[in-house]
Design a protein around this motif. Structure first.
Motif, PDB file in Angstrom:
ATOM      1  N   ARG A   2      15.537  49.605   4.484  1.00 28.25           N
ATOM      2  CA  ARG A   2      15.733  48.522   4.778  1.00 28.25           C
ATOM      3  C   ARG A   2      13.965  47.510   5.428  1.00 28.25           C
ATOM      4  NH1 ARG A   2      19.207  50.849   8.344  1.00 28.25           N
ATOM      5  NH2 ARG A   2      21.566  50.635   7.015  1.00 28.25           N
ATOM      6  N   ASP A   3      13.035  47.607   5.419  1.00 26.42           N
ATOM      7  CA  ASP A   3      12.305  47.142   5.899  1.00 26.42           C
ATOM      8  C   ASP A   3      11.257  46.796   4.733  1.00 26.42           C
ATOM      9  OD1 ASP A   3      12.984  47.172   9.229  1.00 26.42           O
ATOM     10  OD2 ASP A   3      11.785  48.857   9.233  1.00 26.42           O
ATOM     11  N   ALA A   4      11.069  47.861   3.782  1.00 24.51           N
ATOM     12  CA  ALA A   4      10.353  47.906   2.318  1.00 24.51           C
ATOM     13  C   ALA A   4      10.772  47.451   1.413  1.00 24.51           C
ATOM     14  CB  ALA A   4       9.487  49.231   2.643  1.00 24.51           C
ATOM     15  N   HIS A  17      17.692  46.071  -2.173  1.00 26.67           N
ATOM     16  CA  HIS A  17      18.549  47.607  -2.168  1.00 26.67           C
ATOM     17  C   HIS A  17      19.484  47.430  -1.462  1.00 26.67           C
ATOM     18  CE1 HIS A  17      17.767  46.410   2.462  1.00 26.67           C
ATOM     19  NE2 HIS A  17      19.097  47.365   2.668  1.00 26.67           N
ATOM     20  N   ALA A  18      20.364  49.120  -1.814  1.00 24.20           N
ATOM     21  CA  ALA A  18      21.739  49.613  -1.574  1.00 24.20           C
ATOM     22  C   ALA A  18      21.140  50.857  -1.004  1.00 24.20           C
ATOM     23  CB  ALA A  18      22.804  48.927  -2.894  1.00 24.20           C
ATOM     24  N   ILE A  19      22.166  50.552   0.594  1.00 23.70           N
ATOM     25  CA  ILE A  19      22.196  51.767   1.223  1.00 23.70           C
ATOM     26  C   ILE A  19      23.774  52.754   1.150  1.00 23.70           C
ATOM     27  CG2 ILE A  19      21.990  53.381   3.413  1.00 23.70           C
ATOM     28  CD1 ILE A  19      19.809  50.723   4.024  1.00 23.70           C
ATOM     29  N   VAL A  20      24.209  53.360   0.013  1.00 26.14           N
ATOM     30  CA  VAL A  20      24.928  54.215   0.061  1.00 26.14           C
ATOM     31  C   VAL A  20      25.428  55.348   0.689  1.00 26.14           C
ATOM     32  CG1 VAL A  20      26.823  55.347  -2.046  1.00 26.14           C
ATOM     33  CG2 VAL A  20      25.478  53.642  -2.280  1.00 26.14           C
ATOM     34  N   SER A  75      23.370  38.348  -4.181  1.00 22.83           N
ATOM     35  CA  SER A  75      22.673  39.067  -2.755  1.00 22.83           C
ATOM     36  C   SER A  75      23.392  40.152  -2.693  1.00 22.83           C
ATOM     37  CB  SER A  75      22.121  38.440  -2.332  1.00 22.83           C
ATOM     38  OG  SER A  75      22.983  37.306  -1.727  1.00 22.83           O
ATOM     39  N   ASP A  76      24.713  39.446  -2.586  1.00 20.22           N
ATOM     40  CA  ASP A  76      26.208  39.968  -2.184  1.00 20.22           C
ATOM     41  C   ASP A  76      25.766  42.147  -2.708  1.00 20.22           C
ATOM     42  OD1 ASP A  76      26.648  39.427  -4.474  1.00 20.22           O
ATOM     43  OD2 ASP A  76      28.688  39.654  -4.228  1.00 20.22           O
ATOM     44  N   LEU A  77      25.179  42.095  -3.782  1.00 20.50           N
ATOM     45  CA  LEU A  77      25.230  43.885  -4.345  1.00 20.50           C
ATOM     46  C   LEU A  77      24.171  44.516  -3.511  1.00 20.50           C
ATOM     47  CD1 LEU A  77      24.678  42.522  -8.008  1.00 20.50           C
ATOM     48  CD2 LEU A  77      26.919  42.944  -6.820  1.00 20.50           C
ATOM     49  N   TYR A  78      23.367  43.765  -2.155  1.00 17.94           N
ATOM     50  CA  TYR A  78      22.595  44.716  -2.015  1.00 17.94           C
ATOM     51  C   TYR A  78      23.246  44.710  -0.487  1.00 17.94           C
ATOM     52  CZ  TYR A  78      20.008  43.595  -5.755  1.00 17.94           C
ATOM     53  OH  TYR A  78      19.280  43.438  -6.702  1.00 17.94           O
ATOM     54  N   GLY A  79      22.502  45.360   0.051  1.00 21.87           N
ATOM     55  CA  GLY A  79      23.055  46.046   2.160  1.00 21.87           C
ATOM     56  C   GLY A  79      23.414  47.309   2.286  1.00 21.87           C
ATOM     57  N   THR A  80      24.641  47.424   2.891  1.00 20.25           N
ATOM     58  CA  THR A  80      24.515  49.383   3.520  1.00 20.25           C
ATOM     59  C   THR A  80      26.035  48.836   2.619  1.00 20.25           C
ATOM     60  OG1 THR A  80      22.586  48.768   4.748  1.00 20.25           O
ATOM     61  CG2 THR A  80      25.327  51.074   4.693  1.00 20.25           C
TER      62      THR A  80
END
Length: 310
Positions: free
Chosen positions: A147-149, A153-156, A217-222
């Protein structure tokens, strides 16, 4: 292949060449114009920043998937530095390299970031994390490093992964079922068995969406992704042997036991059920019922266990 078609090929670079998900990604059916390249220890050490930078830069990847992880859950309790080097520092290196290259990152995580004490509901992406093992803590720190770097990103997070490859519960059950007439199986831990092949399919679909024109941007996150429908390890084992019996595999007597009857160095979450609604809402991706995905895996494994006729 012509020069033009080579230029139009998009690469998914996967860290973690020997893992269940990476192996399944190599077997996955890809959309036209896409290819998967896996990078393992022969190419470089994920815990070494310069190795990761070199691999990402040379790959020209459209999307990077980090499926590399230290997954020896119990051993991590006695060698935390090794778990952290891969799960936190390695994840950070991949995320930083992706940010520098401008490539979206999909990072594979785990239900072990939760303590498993939630009662009556599946874990959502925004539920507080509280890992109860070194492995879970190292993965949680890796998620935060991503998340920081890496802005894109997408964390799954996934759980209870199995496949015909590597070490997993299905393969262990089939082996023990041939060796012992009776097995005690934990019946008070709840989760959703997840086929690595289904994870691979979901990750490919996500990667393709990420590079479409106008991707938002909704494609990113957790996100969460696991097999549909909860069970216990005992229920999972019952279904494994029910399916295996169709292929002539011996069915041992299964005895339900409590977690306290099967002590392990690392604590396990009692509830690993994940709410996968956000992935479906954003990407339109949902896993099949876990029983449906288990059947072809058990069939494939039973084929390899058939003893030759002499």
């Amino acid at each position: 292949m012509s020069e033009g078609s080579q230029a139009s090929t998009r690469t998914i670079l996967v860290f973690g060449s020997q893992g269940q998900v990476a192996t399944s990604l190599r077997e996955a059916i890809l959309p036209a114009g896409w290819t998967v390249r896996t990078a393992g220890r022969a190419e470089g050490d994920i815990a070494v920043r310069r190795d990761v930078d070199r691999i990402v830069a040379a790959s020209g990847a459209a999307v990077v998937i980090n499926a590399a992880a230290y997954t020896a859950v119990d051993r991590a309790e006695s060698e935390p530095e090794a778990a952290i080097a891969v799960n936190r520092d390695g994840a950070s290196h991949v995320a930083e390299a992706c940010a520098h290259a401008g490539a979206p990152l999909i990072h594979l995580s785990t239900d072990y970031v939760f303590d498993g004490r939630a009662v009556g509901h599946a874990y959502r992406e925004d539920d507080p994390i509280a890992p109860v093992s070194v492995y879970g803590a190292s993965k949680a720190e890796g998620d935060q490093a991503v998340r920081d770097a890496a802005p894109r990103h997408a964390i799954v997070r996934t759980a209870w992964v199995y496949s015909p490859h590597g070490q997993n519960f299905v393969k262990t059950m089939l082996r023990l079922g041939r060796e012992r007439p009776e097995l005690g199986i934990v019946a008070d831990q709840h989760g959703c068995p997840t086929a690595a092949a289904d994870i691979a399919g979901a990750l490919v679909a996500m990667a393709v969406r990420m590079v479409e024109p106008g991707a938002g941007s909704d494609l990113y996150g957790t996100f969460h992704f696991s097999g549909t429908g909860p069970t216990t390890w005992y229920g999972f084992a019952q279904e494994i042997f029910r399916l295996a019996a169709r292929h002539g595999h011996p069915a041992p007597l299964l005895r339900p036991i409590a977690t306290t009857d099967y002590p392990t160095p690392a604590a396990r979450p009692a509830n690993s059920v994940l709410d996968c609604g956000r992935l479906h809402a954003v990407y339109g991706i949902a896993a099949p019922a876990w029983q449906d995905s288990l059947a072809p895996c058990v069939a494939r494994l039973c084929e390899t266990l058939v003893e030759p006729v002499t």
